[in-house]
Design an enzyme around this catalytic site. Structure first.
Site, PDB file in Angstrom:
ATOM      1  CB  SER A 286      -0.938  -0.026   1.215  1.00 47.57           C
ATOM      2  OG  SER A 286      -1.925   0.965   1.086  1.00 47.57           O
ATOM      3  CG  ASN A 287      -0.402   4.623  -1.461  1.00 48.44           C
ATOM      4  OD1 ASN A 287      -1.086   5.425  -0.842  1.00 48.44           O
ATOM      5  ND2 ASN A 287      -0.869   3.941  -2.510  1.00 48.44           N
ATOM      6  N   PRO A 288       1.117   5.655   1.807  1.00 51.71           N
ATOM      7  CG  PRO A 288       2.855   7.108   2.350  1.00 51.71           C
ATOM      8  CD  PRO A 288       2.388   6.172   1.300  1.00 51.71           C
TER       9      PRO A 288
END
Ligand code: C5P
Length: 417
Positions: free
Chosen positions: A216-218
């Site tokens: 995923s990513n932030p």
């Protein structure tokens, strides 16, 4: 709180009746005022037993009305308080609204300043009921609420939960943040995008590795949620397709929760038919593990190699589908870049056949992922690049929607410039 365009300069009559939840409305009065609204508070006698008029005067900076026979403040169309306030108002909000006041609204009883004002008002009326669980459930109150709804009165809540009495159930005032969302929704109905439909995507996607791990990513979802709110403020009907976030759904948005890029693609394709605008603010994962392990992977001392497969490009799929239909008429993408910002944004604008791309440099600590501010450049199909200063994500959303307004009106980007 920064100014909110849909509230700026709007006159709101805030009726406060006798319920313990009146203390929460002090927060709302403060937020509305900070957001730029002109708030005239009208209190019933019972309301004044819970919160002093001085509290609202201090928070709004305006006179507080408690008496049918009092003289009005400045800037009203007539010197008769109840007529002047009623006719000047853009919105009449009654919070908390007791069972007693709802009953008065139904019968048209005008025995205090607030109920008299409600009879004279020509603006939309929004009520936020708050009362004992049994009083709300009583057929008399239910029937009154149903009657008011058929007359076009808007309702916010009541919410479910613990009451001051210790009882649980339906009857709580909705929280000030949510109430603010209802106010925005009612005031926004006649905005520039009234009758338009928008799909907004937000947040990250998650691509599962095994049952407990994902790529995923932030992304926090904040920019996408701000865009959804800004579109609602202008009167659009909004579907918000979002990956996992902790954010509250903007009042009035239809929310669709998704996890993977493939889920998001399917949700967007089914929501996008016939809509006017797609705002693709989600940080969609570009790759997914080729194979999801059925069991939790065991740790070993050896290196681990993972095979990744590209995810489908949602914007390109929508751009391709819009060929014959022409919908969505405005296709807006986001480009989060760590190098060659403009060049990469222009390449994406062309490759994905977009009308506008919002580019931001994610290496700046105060812009991009997981912060409240953003510094973006709007790149359009005429080759113009408008660099905006550091601003809140809500302000970025307003700037983007100004451009969309222009595109939907059939103007070119040059008209905007
Ligand atoms: O190519 P890149 O991911 O940088 O492009 C960013 C834009 O494309 C964003 O608007 C993003 O939401 C969208 N996107 C998409 N489908 C993907 C990846 C990105 O629609 N699979």
């Amino acid at each position: 709180m920064e100014p909110i365009p849909v509230l700026t300069g709007k006159r709101i009559v805030l009726g406060v009746t006798g319920g313990i939840a009146a203390y929460k409305v002090a927060t709302l009065a403060s937020h509305l005022t900070q957001a730029g609204a002109v708030v005239d508070v009208v209190m019933t006698q019972a309301g004044q037993r819970f919160v002093a008029p001085l509290t609202f005067h201090a928070l709004t900076g305006r006179p507080v009305y408690t008496d049918l026979w009092s003289a009005p403040g400045e800037g009203l169309p007539t010197h008769i308080a109840h007529v002047g306030l009623a006719h000047a108002a853009d919105l009449m909000l009654i919070a908390p609204a007791t069972a007693n006041t709802l009953a008065k609204l139904v019968t048209g009883l005008a025995d205090n300043l607030l109920s008299t004002l409600a009879l004279a008002a020509r603006c939309p009326v929004l009520v936020a009921p708050a009362m004992d669980v049994g009083m709300w459930a009583n057929p008399a109150t239910q029937s009154n609420a149903a009657t008011l709804r058929t007359r076009g009165v808007h309702f916010a809540g009541p919410a479910r939960g613990r009451m001051a009495s210790g009882l649980e159930g339906e009857g709580r005032l909705v929280e000030p943040e949510e109430l603010l969302g209802h106010v925005r929704w009612v005031l926004g109905r006649r905005g520039d995008l009234a009758g338009r439909r928008a799909v907004v995507t937000a947040g990250p996607t998650r691509e599962p590795v095994d049952p407990v791990r994902f790529l995923s990513n932030p992304s926090s979802g904040r920019q996408g949620f701000a865009l959804a709110q800004a579109a609602l403020d202008r009167g659009a009907k909004v579907t918000l397709v979002t990956g996992p976030t902790h954010l509250a759904t903007p009042v009035g948005a239809q929310r669709v929760d998704v996890t993977t890029a493939q889920d998001m693609l399917e949700a967007v394709l089914s929501a996008v038919e016939g809509v006017d605008v797609l705002l693709m603010a989600a940080a969609v994962g570009d790759y997914r593990p080729t194979k999801m392990e059925a069991q939790k992977m065991k740790k070993t001392a050896a290196d681990l190699t993972m095979h990744l497969t590209p995810t489908p490009d949602i914007l390109s799929a929508v751009a391709q589908a819009r060929g014959p239909t022409g919908y969505p008429r405005a296709l807006v993408g986001f480009a989060a870049e760590s190098e060659n910002l403009l060049e990469n944004a222009r390449t994406k604008l062309a490759a994905k056949r977009l009308d506008l791309i919002v580019a931001n440099d994610i290496t700046a600590p105060d812009a991009g992922f997981a912060v409240g501010t953003n510094r973006v450049t709007l790149v359009d199909t005429d080759g113009n690049a408008e660099q905006l200063p550091l601003m809140s994500k809500a302000a970025v959303a307003e700037a983007v929607l100004d451009r969309i307004d222009c595109i939907l009106r059939g103007g070119t980007e040059r008209d905007h410039a």
